[in-house]
Design a protein around this motif. Structure first.
Motif, PDB file in Angstrom:
ATOM      1  N   PHE A   1       0.809  -1.216   0.000  1.00 46.05           N
ATOM      2  CA  PHE A   1       0.000   0.000   0.000  1.00 46.05           C
ATOM      3  C   PHE A   1       0.847   1.273   0.000  1.00 46.05           C
ATOM      4  N   ALA A   2       2.152   1.110  -0.210  1.00 42.15           N
ATOM      5  CA  ALA A   2       3.053   2.269  -0.157  1.00 42.15           C
ATOM      6  C   ALA A   2       2.734   3.296  -1.236  1.00 42.15           C
ATOM      7  N   PHE A   3       2.168   2.848  -2.368  1.00 41.72           N
ATOM      8  CA  PHE A   3       1.899   3.772  -3.464  1.00 41.72           C
ATOM      9  C   PHE A   3       0.870   4.835  -3.084  1.00 41.72           C
ATOM     10  N   LEU A   4       0.066   4.569  -2.035  1.00 42.86           N
ATOM     11  CA  LEU A   4      -0.946   5.532  -1.603  1.00 42.86           C
ATOM     12  C   LEU A   4      -0.406   6.557  -0.607  1.00 42.86           C
ATOM     13  N   ALA A   5       0.778   6.319  -0.070  1.00 43.73           N
ATOM     14  CA  ALA A   5       1.299   7.185   0.986  1.00 43.73           C
ATOM     15  C   ALA A   5       1.322   8.665   0.605  1.00 43.73           C
ATOM     16  N   PRO A   6       1.673   9.050  -0.642  1.00 47.08           N
ATOM     17  CA  PRO A   6       1.718  10.482  -0.968  1.00 47.08           C
ATOM     18  C   PRO A   6       0.358  11.186  -0.883  1.00 47.08           C
ATOM     19  N   LEU A   7      -0.747  10.415  -0.856  1.00 51.98           N
ATOM     20  CA  LEU A   7      -2.063  11.042  -0.773  1.00 51.98           C
ATOM     21  C   LEU A   7      -2.370  11.557   0.628  1.00 51.98           C
ATOM     22  N   PHE A   8      -1.623  11.076   1.616  1.00 51.73           N
ATOM     23  CA  PHE A   8      -1.960  11.355   3.005  1.00 51.73           C
ATOM     24  C   PHE A   8      -0.899  12.224   3.674  1.00 51.73           C
ATOM     25  N   GLU A   9      -1.357  13.058   4.613  1.00 54.49           N
ATOM     26  CA  GLU A   9      -0.460  13.944   5.351  1.00 54.49           C
ATOM     27  C   GLU A   9      -0.127  13.415   6.737  1.00 54.49           C
ATOM     28  N   THR A  10      -0.940  12.509   7.257  1.00 54.27           N
ATOM     29  CA  THR A  10      -0.787  12.055   8.643  1.00 54.27           C
ATOM     30  C   THR A  10      -0.401  10.583   8.718  1.00 54.27           C
ATOM     31  N   GLY A  11       0.242  10.086   7.684  1.00 53.54           N
ATOM     32  CA  GLY A  11       0.566   8.670   7.625  1.00 53.54           C
ATOM     33  C   GLY A  11      -0.437   7.933   6.759  1.00 53.54           C
ATOM     34  N   ASN A  12      -0.014   6.844   6.185  1.00 52.91           N
ATOM     35  CA  ASN A  12      -0.846   6.074   5.260  1.00 52.91           C
ATOM     36  C   ASN A  12      -1.999   5.423   6.023  1.00 52.91           C
ATOM     37  N   LEU A  13      -3.218   5.931   5.815  1.00 49.22           N
ATOM     38  CA  LEU A  13      -4.372   5.424   6.566  1.00 49.22           C
ATOM     39  C   LEU A  13      -4.695   3.975   6.234  1.00 49.22           C
ATOM     40  N   GLN A  14      -4.215   3.493   5.091  1.00 50.32           N
ATOM     41  CA  GLN A  14      -4.489   2.105   4.730  1.00 50.32           C
ATOM     42  C   GLN A  14      -3.702   1.118   5.585  1.00 50.32           C
ATOM     43  N   VAL A  15      -2.634   1.567   6.217  1.00 51.57           N
ATOM     44  CA  VAL A  15      -1.788   0.645   6.980  1.00 51.57           C
ATOM     45  C   VAL A  15      -1.534   1.155   8.404  1.00 51.57           C
ATOM     46  N   MET A  16      -2.383   2.024   8.929  1.00 50.83           N
ATOM     47  CA  MET A  16      -2.160   2.557  10.275  1.00 50.83           C
ATOM     48  C   MET A  16      -2.143   1.423  11.301  1.00 50.83           C
ATOM     49  N   PRO A  17      -1.348   1.554  12.360  1.00 48.03           N
ATOM     50  CA  PRO A  17      -1.245   0.496  13.369  1.00 48.03           C
ATOM     51  C   PRO A  17      -2.592   0.178  14.011  1.00 48.03           C
ATOM     52  N   ALA A  18      -2.729  -1.064  14.482  1.00 49.54           N
ATOM     53  CA  ALA A  18      -4.008  -1.546  14.999  1.00 49.54           C
ATOM     54  C   ALA A  18      -4.535  -0.673  16.134  1.00 49.54           C
ATOM     55  N   GLY A  19      -3.666  -0.249  17.047  1.00 55.13           N
ATOM     56  CA  GLY A  19      -4.114   0.551  18.176  1.00 55.13           C
ATOM     57  C   GLY A  19      -4.723   1.873  17.766  1.00 55.13           C
ATOM     58  N   GLU A  20      -4.200   2.462  16.707  1.00 59.04           N
ATOM     59  CA  GLU A  20      -4.739   3.710  16.188  1.00 59.04           C
ATOM     60  C   GLU A  20      -5.939   3.456  15.279  1.00 59.04           C
ATOM     61  N   HIS A  21      -5.882   2.331  14.568  1.00 58.76           N
ATOM     62  CA  HIS A  21      -6.917   2.029  13.592  1.00 58.76           C
ATOM     63  C   HIS A  21      -8.263   1.729  14.245  1.00 58.76           C
ATOM     64  N   THR A  22      -8.272   1.035  15.380  1.00 61.86           N
ATOM     65  CA  THR A  22      -9.529   0.596  15.994  1.00 61.86           C
ATOM     66  C   THR A  22     -10.467   1.753  16.326  1.00 61.86           C
ATOM     67  N   PRO A  23     -10.019   2.799  17.057  1.00 69.18           N
ATOM     68  CA  PRO A  23     -10.950   3.905  17.333  1.00 69.18           C
ATOM     69  C   PRO A  23     -11.340   4.691  16.086  1.00 69.18           C
ATOM     70  N   TRP A  24     -10.409   4.790  15.130  1.00 67.94           N
ATOM     71  CA  TRP A  24     -10.704   5.495  13.877  1.00 67.94           C
ATOM     72  C   TRP A  24     -11.792   4.741  13.113  1.00 67.94           C
ATOM     73  N   ARG A  25     -11.657   3.425  13.055  1.00 63.20           N
ATOM     74  CA  ARG A  25     -12.658   2.602  12.363  1.00 63.20           C
ATOM     75  C   ARG A  25     -14.015   2.702  13.058  1.00 63.20           C
ATOM     76  N   ARG A  26     -13.998   2.686  14.391  1.00 61.71           N
ATOM     77  CA  ARG A  26     -15.254   2.769  15.136  1.00 61.71           C
ATOM     78  C   ARG A  26     -15.979   4.081  14.811  1.00 61.71           C
ATOM     79  N   LEU A  27     -15.220   5.161  14.691  1.00 64.74           N
ATOM     80  CA  LEU A  27     -15.807   6.459  14.363  1.00 64.74           C
ATOM     81  C   LEU A  27     -16.401   6.443  12.957  1.00 64.74           C
TER      82      LEU A  27
END
Length: 443
Positions: free
Chosen positions: A71-97
């Protein structure tokens, strides 16, 4: 037990994938030859394992890590880190929202009138061409899909929706071109400049919407941005989240509707059943209300069967963080597990005559006979698509609007071949459109 698979190649597997016509068809061939669990080569992936059995997939459903290299090819689209591969601890609350907004019926209902207007506008354009020249389904329907997600993610009063669509197409073309190594042919610097300007335009548009939310001056608020603002997300993360929503939804709905119309055009008896149901549920009304979607059960079955045969996203991938037992096999930590959605959907152990279009597979009685993960068009587990419910509502609405007004038939001498371009695409699907009349108006 060793995992079966083809002999290693010096090119890292590139030639085998290319010879098969893409990774989607390569996975079909691998599973047909080697069985439900296959080891194979893929550039940049040390250990790749594809799993096409829904029972075995259950052991992987908890994994919440995507392989960063894919998913590295998508990284330039994002300013806060590649949302497609964010770590599980950060991803869980984001997904819940995201699920609190995208999966919610109130949010769907609030936008349904606007979605209906967009679908009707496309139908009006097609009506002008009916009986004269074929329509290019995927081109028009993916643009409609993007207009819908723009209206949903940005709110209903975006000053220049056409400009937003054009800008996003510019960005997507550039970054997907890099992914698929589209030949340069000169002009790379100019294309990169245009993509960067388009990306800046998109971010500036989101910023204006966010500012209006903060001021309380946005007359038709975006549920998505509103939820992110209320959650205290910083502006850059809000921009990134809108971008990923547009990315995920851009082709998906349009492609699913295109393949459904393609299949209905080749199975007129099924199309007639869908049309009869639309007449019964809608009567003389040209478009459905949101509550009608639950009553269009055969239309939903036809859509699901189309997404079985042509899943918009043909595969997914996860990365193991610990060793994993998979039936008789042990998958090491750090391995990339592929979910070959297409191969799962074509598994003859669970789908008799898998290549045949039969919406009746999705009656409640038939669905109850299959394992939970035999049908996974939106993925599985904690990284499955947050917008699945929204995408289904959009697709059912568009199909209802179009099939109430038109009959679709394949364009003469036009062959349709699935290709993989981030989604299961085709060069295009051209069909002839003719007006449909019912009851006393029938001609």
């Amino acid at each position: 037990m060793n995992i079966p698979g083809p002999e290693p190649r010096s090119d890292g597997g590139v030639g085998a994938v290319a010879a098969a016509g893409g990774l989607h068809t390569y996975q079909l061939r691998l599973h047909a030859e080697y069985g439900p669990v296959v080891r194979f080569q893929l550039p940049g992936v040390e250990t790749a394992v594809s799993v096409a059995d829904p029972v075995l997939l259950e052991a992987t459903a908890h994994i919440d890590k995507r392989p960063e290299s894919l998913f590295a090819f998508l990284a330039p689209l994002f300013e806060t880190g590649n949302l497609q591969v964010m770590p599980a601890g950060e991803h869980t609350p984001w997904r819940r929202l995201l699920l609190s907004v995208l999966a919610g019926r109130p949010s769907h209902e609030r936008h349904f009138t606007q979605f209906t207007a967009l679908a009707t506008a496309l139908a009006d354009r097609w009506a002008e061409r009916a009986g004269r020249q074929p329509v290019e389904l995927q081109k028009d329907l993916t643009e409609l899909s993007l207009r819908m997600i723009c209206a949903y993610a940005l709110g209903g009063d975006t000053a220049d929706p056409g400009g937003i669509v054009a800008a996003f197409e510019e960005v997507l073309t550039e970054y997907l071109g890099r992914l698929y190594e589209v030949p340069d042919g000169g002009g790379r610097e100019e294309r990169t400049r245009r993509a960067e300007e388009a990306l800046a335009h998109l971010r500036a548009t989101v910023d204006r919407v966010v500012l209006a939310h903060h001021r309380g001056s946005h007359p038709d608020k975006s549920d998505l941005i509103g939820a992110l603002v209320e959650a205290g997300e910083r502006p850059a993360r809000i921009r990134d989240t809108v971008m990923v929503a547009m990315l995920a939804a851009h082709h998906t709905t349009g492609v699913a509707v295109s393949w459904t119309l393609h299949l209905l055009g080749r199975h007129p008896e099924v199309a007639e059943r869908v049309a009869d149901e639309l007449d019964r549920v809608l009567g003389d009304r040209p478009v459905p209300e949101y509550a009608d979607l639950r009553r269009l059960t055969y239309l939903e079955m036809a859509l699901k069967e189309s997404m079985r045969l042509y899943p918009p996203g043909p595969y997914g991938a996860r990365e193991t963080t610990v060793a994993l037992a998979l039936g008789d096999y042990e998958i090491p930590a750090g391995a990339t597990i592929f979910y070959p959605f297409w191969a799962v959907h074509m598994n003859p152990d669970y789908w008799p005559e898998p290549g045949t279009f039969m919406p009746e597979r999705f009656t409640p009685e038939e669905a109850a006979k299959r394992p939970r993960l035999a049908y996974i068009p939106f993925g599985l587990g904690p990284r499955s698509c947050e917008g699945a419910a929204l995408a289904m509502a959009e697709a059912q609405l568009v199909l209802a609007v179009l099939l109430k007004r038109f009959r679709f038939r394949p364009a003469p001498e036009h062959e349709v071949t699935p290709t993989e371009r981030f989604v299961l695409w085709a060069d295009d699907i051209r069909m002839t459109v003719s007006p449909r009349r019912t009851g006393e108006e029938a001609r």
